[in-house]
Design a protein around this motif. Structure first.
Motif, PDB file in Angstrom:
ATOM      1  N   GLU A 168       4.558  16.840  -3.491  1.00 55.81           N
ATOM      2  CA  GLU A 168       5.852  16.660  -2.793  1.00 55.81           C
ATOM      3  C   GLU A 168       5.816  17.417  -1.466  1.00 55.81           C
ATOM      4  O   GLU A 168       6.185  16.889  -0.423  1.00 55.81           O
ATOM      5  N   ARG A 174       8.063   9.127  -3.784  1.00 55.83           N
ATOM      6  CA  ARG A 174       8.033   8.105  -4.834  1.00 55.83           C
ATOM      7  C   ARG A 174       6.721   8.166  -5.642  1.00 55.83           C
ATOM      8  O   ARG A 174       6.028   7.159  -5.825  1.00 55.83           O
ATOM      9  N   ILE A 175       6.398   9.374  -6.096  1.00 55.42           N
ATOM     10  CA  ILE A 175       5.194   9.554  -6.916  1.00 55.42           C
ATOM     11  C   ILE A 175       5.429   8.851  -8.250  1.00 55.42           C
ATOM     12  O   ILE A 175       6.518   8.937  -8.824  1.00 55.42           O
ATOM     13  N   LYS A 176       4.413   8.137  -8.733  1.00 56.41           N
ATOM     14  CA  LYS A 176       4.539   7.504 -10.050  1.00 56.41           C
ATOM     15  C   LYS A 176       3.999   8.462 -11.104  1.00 56.41           C
ATOM     16  O   LYS A 176       2.951   9.080 -10.904  1.00 56.41           O
ATOM     17  N   HIS A 202      11.015  10.141  -7.725  1.00 57.11           N
ATOM     18  CA  HIS A 202       9.764   9.745  -8.379  1.00 57.11           C
ATOM     19  C   HIS A 202      10.057   8.730  -9.490  1.00 57.11           C
ATOM     20  O   HIS A 202      11.208   8.579  -9.915  1.00 57.11           O
TER      21      HIS A 202
END
Ligand SMILES: C[S@@+](CC[C@H](N)C(=O)[O-])C[C@H]1O[C@@H](n2cnc3c(N)ncnc32)[C@H](O)[C@@H]1O
Ligand code: SF4
Length: 350
Positions: A168, A174-176, A202
């Protein structure tokens, strides 16, 4: 057969290729290493993959020039997305150098990486600086004990959480967050993951335990169908379906009706999505697999190291894809999964 070329931006694209079911070729997953620091029971069970297990030797791995060349050829054939995987990709030395090479490949719109996150805290910034556009972190549980059990090597949870925080801070959005859900193991903890990442931007994605490979002790009773999770989660946090971002997206998307973001479900067992599959996978030793459940890979490293020209390699790939008829998950229900030899997940990386 004549070969057509036309320019798209700066790249010369070949005539788009389609397989026997009319599916185009759009995504290339590149495994950069087969070994891993984890021993997740659903992927590389510790009792099978012991300390003396023989993974590939350095000379057997494709080198960065070879990977870059293959990526360029695939971009000419219509591939738009690359995803780096493993084994554990962050164990590959000098990975940011590979990322920066691939980030410059013309025609590629999306360069992603999937990791177990154990080394992400120190790698997030160099990867971002090298041009990585998207990140997926596998995280099966927020309970330290379950996490330790599910990585098969008693690794601690905190370094992975630190890795997500570092990603981050490095600018990844928008981390999966991928969680494989196994009945009796972590299925009672899915709401913890939902709660923790709601409102962060996320996206938690719940994956049905798949019968990849032949050594992970898969049994249908251990699969928790996405529908069951959906009704459990939406009872607490109402959800509504969202259109896919693009045709062939693996996860079905749902958004929280209170505007706190979205989650996804990857339901290869209960709702197969073979008809839209546009993915090809390259193993770390240079074999191409046209399906996650394929038995055999096509060796590209041999011709590459024996001086094959770009034209020859393109023609091999074109032939391979145009003969592709894989639809394993669609057929699973009809013919059953037993007794079929399949590539192991750590070889092709999901
Ligand atoms: C094989 S791993 C490779 C990358 C990296 N080591 C990681 O774990 O993210 C890629 C993804 O496949 C998933 N996976 C592995 N075995 C699976 C299985 N049997 N069923 C469903 N997903 C699986 C993992 O959870 C992970 O999200
Ligand atoms: S899922 Fe990823 S982290 Fe787990 S054993 Fe397989 S390759 Fe390693």
């Amino acid at each position: 057969m004549p070969i057509f070329f036309w320019p798209v931006g700066d790249i010369i694209r070949e005539e788009p290729i389609r397989d026997l079911f009319g599916r185009p070729l759009r995504d290339l997953r590149i495994s950069v290493i087969d070994s891993c620091n984890f021993r997740c029971p659903y992927c590389m069970p510790a009792e099978v993959f012991g300390d003396s297990y023989a993974f590939l030797k350095p000379a057997e791995l494709l080198n960065f020039e070879e990977i870059e060349r293959i990526a360029r050829l695939f971009a000419r054939l219509g591939v738009l997305k690359l995803k780096l995987t493993g084994g554990e990709p962050l164990l590959r030395s000098w990975l940011p150098e590979l990322v920066s090479r691939l980030a410059r490949v013309e025609g590629i719109e999306d360069l992603a990486l999937i990791t177990n996150g154990a080394h992400l805290a120190r790698m997030a910034r160099p990867l971002q600086a090298a041009g990585l556009s998207r990140l997926t972190v596998s995280l099966d549980s927020l309970d330290a004990e379950t996490f330790a059990f599910m990585n098969g090597r008693a690794h601690r949870l905190q370094p992975v959480l630190d890795g997500i925080a570092a990603a981050e801070a490095a600018g990844f959005r928008r981390i999966k967050l991928n969680a494989v859900v196994i009945r009796g193991m972590n299925d009672h903890q899915v709401l913890d993951l939902v709660r923790r990442f709601r409102g962060t931007g996320h996206i938690v994605r719940f994956i049905e335990f798949m019968d990849v490979g032949n050594r992970n002790g898969w049994r249908r009773e251990l699969v928790v169908p996405s529908k069951e999770l959906l009704s459990r989660i939406s009872a607490e946090y109402p959800l509504s379906p969202v259109e896919p971002n693009y045709r062939g997206e693996v996860a079905s998307r749902y958004s929280f009706t209170d505007g706190q973001g979205e989650i996804g479900f990857i339901s290869s067992v209960s709702q197969p999505f073979c008809s839209d599959c546009t993915r090809v996978r390259l193993s770390a030793d240079g074999r191409l697999y046209t399906c996650l459940f394929a038995a055999k890979g096509f060796d590209l490293r041999g011709p590459l190291r024996h001086g094959a020209s770009d034209g020859e390699l393109l023609s091999m790939i074109r032939t391979l894809w145009s003969r592709r008829a894989d639809r394993y998950s669609d057929e699973r229900a009809a013919r059953g999964a037993d007794g079929i030899r399949k590539v192991e997940m750590y070889t092709v990386g999901g």
